[in-house]
Write an enzyme that holds these catalytic residues in place. Structure first.
Site, PDB file in Angstrom:
ATOM      1  N   THR A 125       0.817  -1.363   0.121  1.00  0.00           N
ATOM      2  CA  THR A 125      -0.056  -0.024  -0.106  1.00  0.00           C
ATOM      3  C   THR A 125       0.838   1.286   0.069  1.00  0.00           C
ATOM      4  OG1 THR A 125      -1.616  -1.251   1.195  1.00  0.00           O
ATOM      5  CG2 THR A 125      -1.865   1.348   1.247  1.00  0.00           C
ATOM      6  N   PHE A 155       0.661   2.777   6.164  1.00  0.00           N
ATOM      7  CA  PHE A 155      -0.304   1.825   6.769  1.00  0.00           C
ATOM      8  C   PHE A 155       0.409   0.579   6.814  1.00  0.00           C
ATOM      9  CE2 PHE A 155      -4.156   4.432   5.072  1.00  0.00           C
ATOM     10  CZ  PHE A 155      -3.913   5.449   5.685  1.00  0.00           C
ATOM     11  N   GLY A 339     -25.981  -2.525  26.529  1.00  0.00           N
ATOM     12  CA  GLY A 339     -26.595  -1.204  26.568  1.00  0.00           C
ATOM     13  C   GLY A 339     -25.526  -0.027  26.908  1.00  0.00           C
ATOM     14  N   GLU A 363      -5.991  -5.238   3.670  1.00  0.00           N
ATOM     15  CA  GLU A 363      -6.009  -6.519   2.694  1.00  0.00           C
ATOM     16  C   GLU A 363      -7.139  -6.404   1.697  1.00  0.00           C
ATOM     17  OE1 GLU A 363      -4.289 -10.096   4.150  1.00  0.00           O
ATOM     18  OE2 GLU A 363      -3.510  -8.970   5.934  1.00  0.00           O
TER      19      GLU A 363
HETATM   20  N1  COS Z   1      -3.491 -14.147  -8.794  1.00  0.00           N
HETATM   21  C1  COS Z   1      -2.748 -14.260  -9.822  1.00  0.00           C
HETATM   22  N2  COS Z   1      -2.592 -13.210 -10.519  1.00  0.00           N
HETATM   23  C2  COS Z   1      -3.689 -12.336 -10.573  1.00  0.00           C
HETATM   24  C3  COS Z   1      -4.575 -12.344  -9.624  1.00  0.00           C
HETATM   25  C4  COS Z   1      -4.350 -13.320  -8.722  1.00  0.00           C
HETATM   26  N3  COS Z   1      -5.334 -13.383  -7.547  1.00  0.00           N
HETATM   27  N4  COS Z   1      -5.324 -11.090  -9.705  1.00  0.00           N
HETATM   28  C5  COS Z   1      -4.805 -10.488 -10.994  1.00  0.00           C
HETATM   29  N5  COS Z   1      -4.014 -11.103 -11.307  1.00  0.00           N
HETATM   30  C6  COS Z   1      -3.108 -10.843 -12.615  1.00  0.00           C
HETATM   31  C7  COS Z   1      -4.034 -10.569 -13.685  1.00  0.00           C
HETATM   32  O1  COS Z   1      -4.150 -12.199 -14.352  1.00  0.00           O
HETATM   33  C8  COS Z   1      -3.415  -9.665 -14.535  1.00  0.00           C
HETATM   34  O2  COS Z   1      -2.326 -10.395 -15.382  1.00  0.00           O
HETATM   35  P1  COS Z   1      -1.958  -9.976 -16.751  1.00  0.00           P
HETATM   36  O3  COS Z   1      -1.560  -8.498 -16.693  1.00  0.00           O
HETATM   37  O4  COS Z   1      -0.826 -10.912 -17.266  1.00  0.00           O
HETATM   38  O5  COS Z   1      -3.171  -9.878 -17.513  1.00  0.00           O
HETATM   39  C9  COS Z   1      -2.736  -8.902 -13.561  1.00  0.00           C
HETATM   40  O6  COS Z   1      -2.653  -9.314 -12.357  1.00  0.00           O
HETATM   41  C10 COS Z   1      -3.555  -7.473 -13.497  1.00  0.00           C
HETATM   42  O7  COS Z   1      -4.849  -8.133 -12.932  1.00  0.00           O
HETATM   43  P2  COS Z   1      -6.299  -7.027 -13.031  1.00  0.00           P
HETATM   44  O8  COS Z   1      -6.266  -6.326 -14.624  1.00  0.00           O
HETATM   45  O9  COS Z   1      -7.224  -7.716 -12.615  1.00  0.00           O
HETATM   46  O10 COS Z   1      -5.713  -5.909 -11.889  1.00  0.00           O
HETATM   47  P3  COS Z   1      -6.407  -4.581 -11.416  1.00  0.00           P
HETATM   48  O11 COS Z   1      -5.477  -3.572 -11.533  1.00  0.00           O
HETATM   49  O12 COS Z   1      -7.759  -4.358 -12.302  1.00  0.00           O
HETATM   50  O13 COS Z   1      -6.694  -4.831 -10.092  1.00  0.00           O
HETATM   51  C11 COS Z   1      -7.642  -5.591  -8.087  1.00  0.00           C
HETATM   52  C12 COS Z   1      -7.261  -5.952  -9.606  1.00  0.00           C
HETATM   53  C13 COS Z   1      -8.620  -4.530  -7.707  1.00  0.00           C
HETATM   54  C14 COS Z   1      -8.326  -7.061  -7.648  1.00  0.00           C
HETATM   55  C15 COS Z   1      -6.349  -5.523  -7.377  1.00  0.00           C
HETATM   56  O14 COS Z   1      -5.818  -4.272  -7.691  1.00  0.00           O
HETATM   57  C16 COS Z   1      -6.676  -5.719  -5.600  1.00  0.00           C
HETATM   58  O15 COS Z   1      -6.806  -6.731  -5.055  1.00  0.00           O
HETATM   59  N6  COS Z   1      -6.693  -4.477  -4.798  1.00  0.00           N
HETATM   60  C17 COS Z   1      -7.021  -4.594  -3.697  1.00  0.00           C
HETATM   61  C18 COS Z   1      -5.505  -4.261  -2.861  1.00  0.00           C
HETATM   62  C19 COS Z   1      -5.257  -4.657  -1.561  1.00  0.00           C
HETATM   63  O16 COS Z   1      -5.658  -5.552  -1.207  1.00  0.00           O
HETATM   64  N7  COS Z   1      -4.634  -3.925  -0.820  1.00  0.00           N
HETATM   65  C20 COS Z   1      -4.231  -3.924   0.441  1.00  0.00           C
HETATM   66  C21 COS Z   1      -3.246  -4.367   0.856  1.00  0.00           C
HETATM   67  S1  COS Z   1      -2.997  -4.266   2.399  1.00  0.00           S
HETATM   68  S2  COS Z   1      -1.819  -5.487   2.825  1.00  0.00           S
END
Ligand code: COS
Length: 385
Positions: A125, A155, A339, A363
């Site tokens: 993050t 964070f 309460g 997360e």
């Molecule tokens: N396992 C393996 N690969 C993954 C995956 C997973 N669970 N999720 C995504 N990927 C891969 C995708 O296949 C894609 O690969 P290619 O570039 O080869 O096509 C790449 O990662 C990007 O995936 P995507 O386009 O889905 O990414 P986004 O930027 O749209 O983001 C989310 C996806 C929103 C799900 C992600 O950014 C996320 O989890 N955000 C929350 C982060 C988080 O939890 N933060 C808090 C951390 S506190 S420790």
């Protein structure tokens, strides 16, 4: 409900329960007020081998898996969600090494993590990259035999107390998430400093701070997996760790529920125990049902991960959404049962609600989890058409 855990898993759960009730519960309020990292308790956790649980035996661990991590996190969070995080945050910071480290890296780092001599922190993050994890701005530039890291993570759980930091930084900013890479940075490396310590609403015994890299020079051997694989390492890490957050939420809910049932039996109004009123009974019944449903989801998902399933992102997200929302609902209702007393800091119950809130946020917010679940559901439906 009987989840048919192995004898060993039951023994670890029991050990964690006794440790949490004996050593954590009596000091939980004090650490919450002082917002102090619980080093004496962490050292005892280490002596009792809790940090070894999810590390393979060849690296001085006990060879357990996500199930063991979840059981222990649940029992410790039942006593204090903040103190439990020293352990669960270390698991999170260790997963990138377990998932993508080579044998040399595992040999170098895992034994110290298993013994609890070293804690770990996961640095993904950033101020401008929360839910949008692909938008990280921290960079890692290869110069000769070293990578030079620049940027600020914030964070960060276990920030400032961990010895090893697993860091996602961009080696090719033009490529977005495909340009991200994962690294291990050791405490004491020149250019690694810690910024603002956060003053939090809940989980106050957990250390949370900024982790700053200023021309931080690390050996190129500290790259995990390959350049460009960092986002995938981060996503796989979160797929594994989210049942742990769910277990933290479950433990918090269970702890609040334990207090609420006891209080409902003891508290007398209108000449009788308030547990004899149907309004209270139905609240307790709903709380108990939600808690057990969360537990069933978490244990089933943990088992699925431990049995080498490769694709469990949806199930992990389902656990986190359900358990996080359950923790918020159950802790709110627990205060309602107490309460006016429940609103006061003299009673232990308001802390559970403050601790619960973060489980819907970190997360990956529960909104992001719903995005992950929906994307998978829609993909699965398209495949079966
Ligand atoms: N396992 C393996 N690969 C993954 C995956 C997973 N669970 N999720 C995504 N990927 C891969 C995708 O296949 C894609 O690969 P290619 O570039 O080869 O096509 C790449 O990662 C990007 O995936 P995507 O386009 O889905 O990414 P986004 O930027 O749209 O983001 C989310 C996806 C929103 C799900 C992600 O950014 C996320 O989890 N955000 C929350 C982060 C988080 O939890 N933060 C808090 C951390 S506190 S420790």
């Amino acid at each position: 409900m009987n989840y048919f855990l192995t004898e060993e898993q039951e023994a670890f759960r029991q050990l964690a329960y006794e440790f949490a009730q004996g050593k954590i519960a009596p000091v939980a309020a004090e650490y919450d007020v002082k917002a102090e990292f619980p080093w004496p308790i962490v050292k005892e956790m280490a002596r009792m081998d809790f940090f070894r649980l999810w590390i393979p035996e060849e690296y001085e661990g006990l060879g357990g898996g996500i199930t063991e991590m979840c059981l222990v996190t649940e029992e410790m969070s039942r006593a204090c969600g903040g103190i439990a995080l020293a352990l669960a945050g270390t698991a999170l910071g260790t997963f990138p090494i377990l998932i993508s480290g080579n044998d040399e890296q595992k040999k170098k780092y895992l034994p110290a993590l298993a013994s609890g001599e070293a804690l770990a922190a996961f640095c993904l993050t950033e101020p401008e990259a929360g839910s949008d994890a692909g938008a990280i701005q921290t960079t890692a530039r290869l110069e000769g035999d070293h990578y030079i890291l620049n940027g600020t993570k914030h964070f960060i759980t276990n920030g400032g107390v961990a010895k090893y930091y697993t860091v996602i930084a961009s080696t090719d900013p033009k490529k977005g998430s495909r340009g991200a890479s994962a690294f291990i940075v050791e405490e004491g490396t020149e250019g690694l400093t810690f910024g603002k310590k956060e003053d939090k609403m809940g989980i106050r015994a957990s250390a949370t701070c900024e982790v700053v890299f200023q021309d931080c020079k690390i050996p190129k051997e500290n790259l995990l997996a390959k350049e460009g694989h960092g986002f995938m390492v981060a996503m796989k890490t979160l797929d594994k760790s989210r049942p742990g957050v769910a277990s933290q939420a479950l433990g918090i809910a269970q702890g609040a529920f334990d207090h609420a049932v006891r209080y409902a039996r003891e508290r007398k109004q209108f000449g009788q125990s308030i547990s004899s009123f149907q309004a209270i009974q139905h609240m307790l019944a709903d709380m108990s049902t939600q808690i057990e449903a969360a537990r069933a989801l978490i244990y089933a998902t943990a088992k699925m991960i431990d049995n080498s399933s490769t694709d469990y992102g949806k199930e992990s997200a389902i656990c986190k959404v359900f358990a996080g929302d359950t923790a918020m609902k159950v802790t709110t209702d627990a205060i309602q049962i107490f309460g006016g007393y429940g609103y006061m800091k003299d009673y232990p119950i308001e802390k559970y609600m403050r601790d619960a809130k973060i489980t819907q946020i970190y997360e990956g917010t529960n909104q992001i989890q719903r995005n992950v679940i929906a994307a998978k559901v829609i993909r699965e439906s398209a495949m079966h058409k």
